[in-house]
Design an enzyme around this catalytic site. Structure first.
Site, PDB file in Angstrom:
ATOM      1  N   ARG A 126       0.860  -1.256   0.091  1.00 32.17           N
ATOM      2  CA  ARG A 126      -0.069   0.186  -0.126  1.00 32.17           C
ATOM      3  C   ARG A 126       0.730   1.159   0.029  1.00 32.17           C
ATOM      4  NH1 ARG A 126      -5.406  -0.334   1.415  1.00 32.17           N
ATOM      5  NH2 ARG A 126      -6.299  -2.362   0.595  1.00 32.17           N
ATOM      6  N   ARG A 180      -2.822   7.037   0.746  1.00 32.95           N
ATOM      7  CA  ARG A 180      -3.318   8.207   1.134  1.00 32.95           C
ATOM      8  C   ARG A 180      -2.210   8.667   2.124  1.00 32.95           C
ATOM      9  NH1 ARG A 180      -8.804   5.409   2.834  1.00 32.95           N
ATOM     10  NH2 ARG A 180      -7.052   3.558   2.999  1.00 32.95           N
ATOM     11  N   ARG A 198      -5.501  12.318  -6.573  1.00 29.38           N
ATOM     12  CA  ARG A 198      -7.092  11.416  -6.250  1.00 29.38           C
ATOM     13  C   ARG A 198      -7.983  12.640  -6.610  1.00 29.38           C
ATOM     14  NH1 ARG A 198      -9.066   8.452  -1.151  1.00 29.38           N
ATOM     15  NH2 ARG A 198      -9.805  10.736  -0.591  1.00 29.38           N
ATOM     16  N   ASP A 242      -6.588  -1.830  -7.822  1.00 31.48           N
ATOM     17  CA  ASP A 242      -7.044  -2.632  -6.628  1.00 31.48           C
ATOM     18  C   ASP A 242      -7.348  -3.978  -6.910  1.00 31.48           C
ATOM     19  OD1 ASP A 242      -8.050  -1.824  -3.818  1.00 31.48           O
ATOM     20  OD2 ASP A 242      -9.439  -2.959  -4.487  1.00 31.48           O
ATOM     21  N   TYR A 289     -15.165 -10.853  -0.846  1.00 37.12           N
ATOM     22  CA  TYR A 289     -15.816  -9.652  -1.356  1.00 37.12           C
ATOM     23  C   TYR A 289     -17.097  -9.898  -2.249  1.00 37.12           C
ATOM     24  CZ  TYR A 289     -11.948  -6.832   0.770  1.00 37.12           C
ATOM     25  OH  TYR A 289     -11.109  -6.644   1.709  1.00 37.12           O
TER      26      TYR A 289
HETATM   27  O1  CP3 Z   1       0.510   0.832  -3.162  1.00 39.89           O
HETATM   28  C1  CP3 Z   1      -0.181  -0.305  -3.328  1.00 39.89           C
HETATM   29  O2  CP3 Z   1       0.178  -1.373  -2.702  1.00 39.89           O
HETATM   30  C2  CP3 Z   1      -1.014  -0.523  -4.710  1.00 39.89           C
HETATM   31  C3  CP3 Z   1      -2.073  -0.211  -4.912  1.00 39.89           C
HETATM   32  C4  CP3 Z   1      -3.156  -1.513  -3.944  1.00 39.89           C
HETATM   33  C5  CP3 Z   1      -4.247  -0.873  -3.552  1.00 39.89           C
HETATM   34  N1  CP3 Z   1      -5.154  -1.671  -3.143  1.00 39.89           N
HETATM   35  C6  CP3 Z   1      -4.888   0.607  -3.473  1.00 39.89           C
HETATM   36  C7  CP3 Z   1      -5.966   1.035  -2.530  1.00 39.89           C
HETATM   37  C8  CP3 Z   1      -3.217  -2.623  -3.654  1.00 39.89           C
HETATM   38  C9  CP3 Z   1      -2.013  -3.474  -3.991  1.00 39.89           C
HETATM   39  C10 CP3 Z   1      -4.311  -2.957  -3.400  1.00 39.89           C
HETATM   40  C11 CP3 Z   1      -4.812  -4.393  -2.849  1.00 39.89           C
HETATM   41  C12 CP3 Z   1      -5.924  -4.322  -2.089  1.00 39.89           C
HETATM   42  N2  CP3 Z   1      -7.208  -3.923  -2.038  1.00 39.89           N
HETATM   43  C13 CP3 Z   1      -6.084  -5.781  -1.039  1.00 39.89           C
HETATM   44  C14 CP3 Z   1      -5.059  -6.656  -0.698  1.00 39.89           C
HETATM   45  C15 CP3 Z   1      -3.905  -5.829   0.125  1.00 39.89           C
HETATM   46  C16 CP3 Z   1      -4.474  -5.712   1.558  1.00 39.89           C
HETATM   47  O3  CP3 Z   1      -4.050  -4.571   2.159  1.00 39.89           O
HETATM   48  O4  CP3 Z   1      -4.484  -6.769   2.079  1.00 39.89           O
HETATM   49  C17 CP3 Z   1      -7.261  -5.597  -0.598  1.00 39.89           C
HETATM   50  C18 CP3 Z   1      -8.054  -6.584   0.490  1.00 39.89           C
HETATM   51  C19 CP3 Z   1      -8.133  -4.371  -1.298  1.00 39.89           C
HETATM   52  C20 CP3 Z   1      -9.483  -4.217  -1.060  1.00 39.89           C
HETATM   53  C21 CP3 Z   1      -9.626  -2.499  -0.781  1.00 39.89           C
HETATM   54  N3  CP3 Z   1      -9.368  -1.544  -1.310  1.00 39.89           N
HETATM   55  C22 CP3 Z   1     -10.173  -2.331   0.430  1.00 39.89           C
HETATM   56  C23 CP3 Z   1     -10.537  -3.125   1.693  1.00 39.89           C
HETATM   57  C24 CP3 Z   1     -10.040  -0.792   0.308  1.00 39.89           C
HETATM   58  C25 CP3 Z   1     -10.692   0.096   1.442  1.00 39.89           C
HETATM   59  C26 CP3 Z   1      -9.841   0.390   2.681  1.00 39.89           C
HETATM   60  C27 CP3 Z   1      -9.073   1.296   2.941  1.00 39.89           C
HETATM   61  O5  CP3 Z   1      -8.015   1.281   3.205  1.00 39.89           O
HETATM   62  O6  CP3 Z   1      -9.899   2.498   2.797  1.00 39.89           O
HETATM   63  C28 CP3 Z   1      -9.526  -0.430  -0.671  1.00 39.89           C
HETATM   64  C29 CP3 Z   1      -9.372   0.963  -1.418  1.00 39.89           C
HETATM   65  C30 CP3 Z   1      -7.909   1.329  -1.787  1.00 39.89           C
HETATM   66  N4  CP3 Z   1      -7.084   0.389  -2.451  1.00 39.89           N
HETATM   67  C31 CP3 Z   1      -7.294   2.340  -1.566  1.00 39.89           C
HETATM   68  C32 CP3 Z   1      -5.970   2.272  -2.035  1.00 39.89           C
HETATM   69  C33 CP3 Z   1      -4.878   3.439  -2.128  1.00 39.89           C
HETATM   70  C34 CP3 Z   1      -7.935   3.617  -0.689  1.00 39.89           C
HETATM   71  C35 CP3 Z   1      -8.757   4.315  -1.489  1.00 39.89           C
HETATM   72  C36 CP3 Z   1      -8.694   5.878  -1.548  1.00 39.89           C
HETATM   73  O7  CP3 Z   1      -7.756   6.495  -1.820  1.00 39.89           O
HETATM   74  O8  CP3 Z   1      -9.590   6.470  -0.719  1.00 39.89           O
END
Ligand code: CP3
Length: 348
Positions: A23, A27, A36, A73, A154
């Site tokens: 991640r 943010r 964003r 994502d 999901y």
């Molecule tokens: O930097 C990185 O790692 C690359 C980008 C990336 C994102 N999501 C961006 C993201 C990666 C590799 C993911 C994978 C992801 N997404 C996973 C597996 C990794 C983990 O953390 O276990 C999962 C379970 C998801 C599903 C997901 N996406 C959730 C549960 C959420 C919301 C939770 C939260 O953190 O707010 C997201 C949103 C998400 N994916 C964001 C980002 C940067 C936040 C969205 C935003 O900018 O508002």
């Protein structure tokens, strides 16, 4: 020139131990928040290859990590299989029509049909390949997918869950239906990963973020075997592309010696002691990880952990990372401190 991160994944000696953070494009970076808000929403950003490429590269220059991870994502896969997806502020992802029957599953696109719809991901990778090659600093590009099980949680629950009761009800009461879902998702993911590799990623990681929801005696049947199938499919076609498996929360599975499969790197989550992972897996796999992400709130706690990891791993067959994703309220300077400390202790 070879890339230090790719060399480390393949178990070769490197001048120092590379580091990246799960991640890392997100943010906690003010620069990410700016992009964003320019495009309006998280999903718009995923769908905009030029902007997605821009935020993918931000942590390379701002934080100093050795590899970029594609900005996207895991949930774009079920989205392009036909499930309507939204990200609700403060609540996370939501599918408007979760699947609960065979008819629901049969209504979704599969295989090539679904995988080809993810064009914006492949375009983002193509842009990044070009930009990274032009930089000439040999930083690697990581592509990724969710594991079939994590994606299925999901798809079945419709959103994040604390109890996993809907998908676990299916696991015990309708295991055949769950296997059919996992089969369909696996077949899409194989092609999706293949297309990411063809578009130009150097390494791929499979995230099984919700591995711990399955009891250890059932973990292989409902998750690991599908991840291994994906890894074997890719290894047969692309033996030079390293594969990282990241099953989160599987210390019991590791301890019982149940990890198998042809892949390169095992991502160790923060709940698994690195010494245990080294003892059980270190001969067969390069280990990635595993600082508890909340240590990033304290530079002192960060340094202490990085030094301890260096003592255990000794700079051999190791990649520094967090044991799960960085949280949005971590101070940027602490993330930079983590990366600098990993480089310092390993001799950069
Ligand atoms: O930097 C990185 O790692 C690359 C980008 C990336 C994102 N999501 C961006 C993201 C990666 C590799 C993911 C994978 C992801 N997404 C996973 C597996 C990794 C983990 O953390 O276990 C999962 C379970 C998801 C599903 C997901 N996406 C959730 C549960 C959420 C919301 C939770 C939260 O953190 O707010 C997201 C949103 C998400 N994916 C964001 C980002 C940067 C936040 C969205 C935003 O900018 O508002």
């Amino acid at each position: 020139m070879s890339k230090i991160f790719v060399d480390a994944c393949l178990g070769k000696d490197t001048p120092y131990t590379p580091v990246w953070m799960m991640r890392q494009a997100g943010r906690y970076l003010p620069q990410y928040m700016a992009v964003r808000s320019e495009v309006g929403s998280f999903l718009n950003l995923c769908h905009n290859p030029a902007k997605a490429a821009e935020v993918t590269l931000q942590p390379l220059d701002i934080v100093g990590v050795d590899a970029a991870i594609l900005f996207s994502d895991i949930l774009v896969v079920p989205n392009e299989m036909g499930m309507e997806l939204s990200f609700i502020k403060g609540e996370g992802p939501k599918f408007s029509h979760p699947i609960s029957t065979l008819e629901d599953l049969e209504g979704l696109l599969g295989g090539e049909e679904a995988a080809t719809r993810l064009t914006y991901v492949y375009e983002t990778i193509a842009i990044l390949r070009q930009q990274l090659d032009a930089r000439g600093d040999n930083k690697a590009l990581i592509g990724f997918t969710g594991s079939p099980w994590t994606l299925a949680t999901y798809m079945i629950e419709g959103e994040g869950t604390k109890t996993y009761n809907i998908c676990k009800k299916m696991l015990y009461a309708q295991p055949d239906l769950l296997h059919k879902i996992l089969r369909k998702v696996t077949d899409v993911v194989k092609l999706y990963m293949e297309k990411q590799i063809e578009a130009g990623v150097d390494v791929v990681q499979i995230f099984d973020s919700w591995a711990a929801a399955i009891e250890p005696s059932r973990y292989d049947e409902f998750s690991w075997q599908y991840m291994v199938e994906i890894a074997h499919y890719l290894k047969a076609k692309y033996p030079h592309i390293p594969i990282i498996m990241f099953p989160k929360g599987v210390a019991a599975f590791i301890e019982r010696g149940l990890v198998y499969g042809d892949f390169d790197v095992f991502g160790v989550d923060w709940g698994t002691p690195m010494a245990l992972a080294k003892e059980k897996l270190g001969d067969r796999y390069v280990l990635q990880g595993n600082m508890e992400p909340c240590r990033l709130y304290s530079q002192e706690a960060t340094t202490q952990c990085v030094e301890a990891l260096q003592t255990i791993m000794g700079g051999k067959r190791h990649i520094f990372n967090l044991g799960h994703g960085i949280l949005p309220d971590v101070p940027l300077e602490n993330a930079i401190h983590f990366v600098n400390e990993c480089h310092r202790v390993s001799g950069k």
